[in-house]
Design a protein around this motif. Structure first.
Motif: not given
Lengths: 113, 112
Positions: A100-113
């Motif tokens: 009903t009300e979701a709270f998000f984190g700041q995220g993880t930026r994944l870079t695959v090289v």
């Protein structure tokens, strides 16, 4: 009151490697959902964990797996990384599975090289 | 599709002006939520409006909901440069554990 925390914030991996991302939900929340967000797109649902079990899954291959611990924190694992797995991975927590009300984190930026 | 679709895709305004963005959806809803995402960061929950509400305010935000037209709008009054972000109105799929289904969002740019 700590919100949703994710670690690490940034990560660079080589194609074929495996990665583990972590999420601690907001205090009092028991449900964790993971989303993948490619550049310029909206987040896409990967899966949801509740009571230490995967409850729902989006259209992602088995290379994507997860876990939820007794303290409600969660991990997202991705095996055999592809270049296309490069994205922002977001964790969302909620009380119960109906988001009903979701709270998000700041995220993880994944870079695959 | 089931997702909420935001319109326009991009919006550029001057600081102090009002910004209006729209959301359309196809399924029936219990509520509709708006989220903001600053560049490459996490999403911030802005406001939730229930299906039996027509309008809701929170600070400089005003959200309307028209369930007959399956549409919602988000108005940001007296915009600031800090409002520059992407805005989303995901729908909730209760048949799949309440997962949020996102569109591409509206990218708002507020120029100082």
């Amino acid at each position: 009151d700590a919100g949703v925390t994710q670690s690490p914030t940034h990560l660079i991996k080589t194609r074929g490697q495996q990665v583990t991302l972590r999420c601690s939900p907001k205090s009092g929340h028991d449900t964790v959902s993971w989303y993948q967000q490619a550049l310029g797109q909206g987040p896409q649902f990967i899966f949801q964990y509740y009571e230490e079990e995967e409850r729902q899954r989006g259209n992602f291959p088995d290379r994507f797996s997860g876990h939820q611990f007794p303290n409600y924190s969660s991990e997202l694992n991705v095996n055999a990384l592809l270049l296309g797995d490069s994205a922002l991975y977001l964790c969302a927590s909620s009380l119960g599975t109906l988001n009903t009300e979701a709270f998000f984190g700041q995220g993880t930026r994944l870079t695959v090289v | 599709s089931q997702q909420g679709e935001e319109d326009p895709q991009a919006l550029s305004i001057q600081e102090g002006e009002n910004a209006t963005m729209n959301c359309s959806y196809k399924t029936s809803i219990n509520n509709l939520q708006w989220y903001r995402q600053n560049s490459g960061r996490g999403l911030v929950h802005l406001i939730l409006i229930r299906s039996n509400e027509r309008e809701k305010h929170s600070g400089r935000l005003r959200v309307t909901l028209d369930t007959s037209k399956k549409s919602s709008s988000l108005l940001i009054t007296a915009s600031r440069a800090a409002d520059t972000a992407s805005y989303f109105c995901p729908t909730v799929d209760y048949n799949q554990g309440g997962k949020l289904i996102f569109g591409q969002g509206t990218e708002l740019s507020v120029k100082p």
